[in-house]
Structure formats: structure tokens, C-alpha cells
Design a protein around this motif. Structure first.
Motif, PDB file in Angstrom:
ATOM      1  N   ILE A  14       0.841  -1.206   0.000  1.00 14.45           N
ATOM      2  CA  ILE A  14       0.000   0.000   0.000  1.00 14.45           C
ATOM      3  C   ILE A  14       0.875   1.254   0.000  1.00 14.45           C
ATOM      4  O   ILE A  14       0.577   2.226  -0.700  1.00 14.45           O
ATOM      5  CB  ILE A  14      -0.991  -0.010   1.185  1.00 14.45           C
ATOM      6  CG1 ILE A  14      -1.978  -1.178   1.046  1.00 14.45           C
ATOM      7  CG2 ILE A  14      -1.722   1.325   1.305  1.00 14.45           C
ATOM      8  CD1 ILE A  14      -2.835  -1.140  -0.218  1.00 14.45           C
ATOM      9  N   ARG A  15       1.969   1.250   0.762  1.00 14.90           N
ATOM     10  CA  ARG A  15       2.876   2.401   0.767  1.00 14.90           C
ATOM     11  C   ARG A  15       3.492   2.606  -0.623  1.00 14.90           C
ATOM     12  O   ARG A  15       3.598   3.735  -1.109  1.00 14.90           O
ATOM     13  CB  ARG A  15       3.970   2.233   1.822  1.00 14.90           C
ATOM     14  CG  ARG A  15       3.464   2.355   3.251  1.00 14.90           C
ATOM     15  CD  ARG A  15       4.587   2.495   4.267  1.00 14.90           C
ATOM     16  NE  ARG A  15       5.615   1.469   4.192  1.00 14.90           N
ATOM     17  CZ  ARG A  15       5.622   0.328   4.889  1.00 14.90           C
ATOM     18  NH1 ARG A  15       4.613   0.054   5.709  1.00 14.90           N
ATOM     19  NH2 ARG A  15       6.616  -0.530   4.771  1.00 14.90           N
ATOM     20  N   ILE A  16       3.883   1.510  -1.266  1.00 15.10           N
ATOM     21  CA  ILE A  16       4.474   1.614  -2.609  1.00 15.10           C
ATOM     22  C   ILE A  16       3.436   2.117  -3.602  1.00 15.10           C
ATOM     23  O   ILE A  16       3.710   3.037  -4.385  1.00 15.10           O
ATOM     24  CB  ILE A  16       5.080   0.275  -3.070  1.00 15.10           C
ATOM     25  CG1 ILE A  16       6.312  -0.057  -2.238  1.00 15.10           C
ATOM     26  CG2 ILE A  16       5.438   0.323  -4.565  1.00 15.10           C
ATOM     27  CD1 ILE A  16       6.874  -1.446  -2.479  1.00 15.10           C
ATOM     28  N   VAL A  17       2.246   1.540  -3.585  1.00 12.46           N
ATOM     29  CA  VAL A  17       1.203   1.975  -4.526  1.00 12.46           C
ATOM     30  C   VAL A  17       0.869   3.446  -4.297  1.00 12.46           C
ATOM     31  O   VAL A  17       0.719   4.213  -5.263  1.00 12.46           O
ATOM     32  CB  VAL A  17      -0.052   1.076  -4.423  1.00 12.46           C
ATOM     33  CG1 VAL A  17      -1.200   1.653  -5.236  1.00 12.46           C
ATOM     34  CG2 VAL A  17       0.271  -0.340  -4.890  1.00 12.46           C
ATOM     35  N   SER A  18       0.776   3.858  -3.067  1.00 11.22           N
ATOM     36  CA  SER A  18       0.497   5.270  -2.768  1.00 11.22           C
ATOM     37  C   SER A  18       1.605   6.160  -3.326  1.00 11.22           C
ATOM     38  O   SER A  18       1.334   7.220  -3.903  1.00 11.22           O
ATOM     39  CB  SER A  18       0.344   5.475  -1.256  1.00 11.22           C
ATOM     40  OG  SER A  18      -0.794   4.779  -0.786  1.00 11.22           O
ATOM     41  N   ARG A  23      -0.753   9.652  -4.365  1.00 12.66           N
ATOM     42  CA  ARG A  23      -1.934   9.867  -3.513  1.00 12.66           C
ATOM     43  C   ARG A  23      -2.188   8.585  -2.746  1.00 12.66           C
ATOM     44  O   ARG A  23      -1.675   7.529  -3.127  1.00 12.66           O
ATOM     45  CB  ARG A  23      -3.157  10.244  -4.337  1.00 12.66           C
ATOM     46  CG  ARG A  23      -3.589   9.137  -5.290  1.00 12.66           C
ATOM     47  CD  ARG A  23      -4.970   9.371  -5.874  1.00 12.66           C
ATOM     48  NE  ARG A  23      -5.295   8.435  -6.908  1.00 12.66           N
ATOM     49  CZ  ARG A  23      -5.658   7.160  -6.713  1.00 12.66           C
ATOM     50  NH1 ARG A  23      -5.726   6.654  -5.501  1.00 12.66           N
ATOM     51  NH2 ARG A  23      -5.955   6.380  -7.742  1.00 12.66           N
ATOM     52  N   PRO A  24      -2.978   8.641  -1.688  1.00 17.92           N
ATOM     53  CA  PRO A  24      -3.258   7.401  -0.963  1.00 17.92           C
ATOM     54  C   PRO A  24      -3.974   6.370  -1.851  1.00 17.92           C
ATOM     55  O   PRO A  24      -4.890   6.718  -2.603  1.00 17.92           O
ATOM     56  CB  PRO A  24      -4.179   7.852   0.184  1.00 17.92           C
ATOM     57  CG  PRO A  24      -3.898   9.314   0.351  1.00 17.92           C
ATOM     58  CD  PRO A  24      -3.566   9.825  -1.036  1.00 17.92           C
ATOM     59  N   SER A  62      -0.424   0.730 -11.886  1.00 20.48           N
ATOM     60  CA  SER A  62       0.120   1.675 -10.914  1.00 20.48           C
ATOM     61  C   SER A  62       1.603   1.982 -11.126  1.00 20.48           C
ATOM     62  O   SER A  62       2.097   3.001 -10.647  1.00 20.48           O
ATOM     63  CB  SER A  62      -0.089   1.144  -9.489  1.00 20.48           C
ATOM     64  OG  SER A  62       0.600  -0.084  -9.296  1.00 20.48           O
ATOM     65  N   HIS A  63       2.321   1.140 -11.818  1.00 13.41           N
ATOM     66  CA  HIS A  63       3.766   1.303 -12.002  1.00 13.41           C
ATOM     67  C   HIS A  63       4.037   2.545 -12.853  1.00 13.41           C
ATOM     68  O   HIS A  63       3.564   2.633 -13.993  1.00 13.41           O
ATOM     69  CB  HIS A  63       4.328   0.056 -12.681  1.00 13.41           C
ATOM     70  CG  HIS A  63       5.813  -0.032 -12.671  1.00 13.41           C
ATOM     71  ND1 HIS A  63       6.607   0.793 -13.427  1.00 13.41           N
ATOM     72  CD2 HIS A  63       6.646  -0.853 -11.989  1.00 13.41           C
ATOM     73  CE1 HIS A  63       7.871   0.483 -13.222  1.00 13.41           C
ATOM     74  NE2 HIS A  63       7.924  -0.516 -12.339  1.00 13.41           N
ATOM     75  N   PRO A  64       4.805   3.514 -12.341  1.00 13.78           N
ATOM     76  CA  PRO A  64       4.967   4.776 -13.070  1.00 13.78           C
ATOM     77  C   PRO A  64       5.675   4.649 -14.416  1.00 13.78           C
ATOM     78  O   PRO A  64       5.326   5.376 -15.363  1.00 13.78           O
ATOM     79  CB  PRO A  64       5.770   5.656 -12.104  1.00 13.78           C
ATOM     80  CG  PRO A  64       6.389   4.723 -11.135  1.00 13.78           C
ATOM     81  CD  PRO A  64       5.501   3.516 -11.054  1.00 13.78           C
TER      82      PRO A  64
END
Length: 176
Positions: A14-18, A23-24, A62-64
Motif C-alpha cells: 500500500i505504501r508503494i502503490v500510494s 496519492r493514498p 500503478s507502475h509509473p
């Protein structure tokens, strides 16, 4: 072919995805695909967010670096090419319709939401609207399950097999 349930989501995920999203992270029910290094690449999100909002995008890229690669392809008009391919190739169109049905079945396992019933993502089943969503589905489902998502991944400069993750700035989970 349905995929969930997923492996449990960790606090570190969750920290990585945020961090990836800036954003959360909201209402993540699973990590549907990971980078070669283990970082989340595709998250699965509840079909109705905690605030009551219907959310049709069950598989979310989600991966930038992957996201940037899909944005590049969209800017290069690859969506137009893919839409033309759907119109010209009955086998691809049939596989795309199956991908749509599978996507809906996967999401439905986490709840039925009337407002988005029959709506998947990325323009499925008849057009190509968002390569990000289609690539996310292809990564979650595996090769051969979403022909347009597969094509986008093949054409992109990003590969899930090679870590290109930035430093997300999240601490490692504490050890005992």
C-alpha cells in the motif's frame, strides 16, 4: 477464466502503490501483477469505493514507468491502430470480447455494482479507449487473454521482466 483471490496485500504494498500514484491508495483488494523486483505493478480495486463511488477499473496500472510507456503509445496513436485491428480481424475481436467477459467476472467476485454492470475498462468490448487499463488487464490475466493489452505491452518500451522501479522512498518492513 477468473483470477482472484489474490495474495494478501501488505502495508508495504500500500505504501508503494500510494507512492506510485502520488496519492493514498484506495480500496485495494489485491496485487494482480508485480514487477520483477516484487513491487506492485497492477492493483485490483473494489468495484465500489469506500465513499460509495462506483469504480469500474478493477485492474489499475500503478507502475509509473509502465504508465508512462502506455501514455507514449496513446500519444503515438496506437489506440487508433488497435481499433482498426478490432474492425478488421474477427479473431482478435472475439478474443477481446472474451477478455471483456473475463474482466467483468473477475470484478464481480468483489461485489455487484448496478451502475457499472456490463462496463469493463479500456473500451472493451468494441473499441480501444485506454491502453493503461488494457495493459493492466493483460498483465493480471497473463499472455493470450487480452489481445489488445498484449499488443500494447509488446509495443511498449517497458517490460515487467526488467525492474525499472524508482526509489519509492518506503522503508522495508520491520524484521523481528
Amino acid at each position: 477464466m477468473t483470477r482472484p483471490p489474490f495474495e494478501p496485500v501488505t502495508e508495504r504494498d500500500i505504501r508503494i502503490v500510494s507512492a506510485q500514484l502520488g496519492r493514498p491508495a484506495r480500496d485495494v483488494v489485491g496485487i494482480a501483477a508485480r514487477c520483477a523486483c516484487g513491487a506492485p505493478t497492477v492493483v485490483s480495486t473494489k468495484p465500489r469505493l469506500s465513499d460509495g463511488t462506483p469504480f469500474p477499473t478493477f485492474y489499475y496500472l500503478s507502475h509509473p514507468v509502465a504508465t508512462a510507456a502506455m501514455s507514449y503509445l496513446e500519444a503515438a496513436q496506437v489506440m487508433v491502430e488497435c481499433t482498426e485491428l478490432l474492425a478488421a480481424d474477427a479473431e482478435v475481436a472475439d478474443a477481446y470480447r472474451r477478455a471483456h467477459a473475463d474482466y467483468l467476472a473477475d470484478r464481480e467476485q468483489f461485489g455487484h455494482v448496478d451502475e457499472i454492470a456490463g462496463v469493463s475498462a479500456g473500451g472493451m468490448p468494441t473499441r480501444v479507449k485506454c491502453l493503461h487499463a488494457l495493459a493492466a488487464h493483460a498483465l493480471a490475466a497473463g499472455p493470450g487473454e487480452n489481445p489488445i493489452g498484449d499488443l500494447a505491452l509488446e509495443r511498449s518500451s517497458w517490460s515487467p521482466d526488467v525492474c525499472q522501479c524508482p526509489d519509492y522512498g518506503v522503508d522495508e518492513e520491520p524484521t523481528a
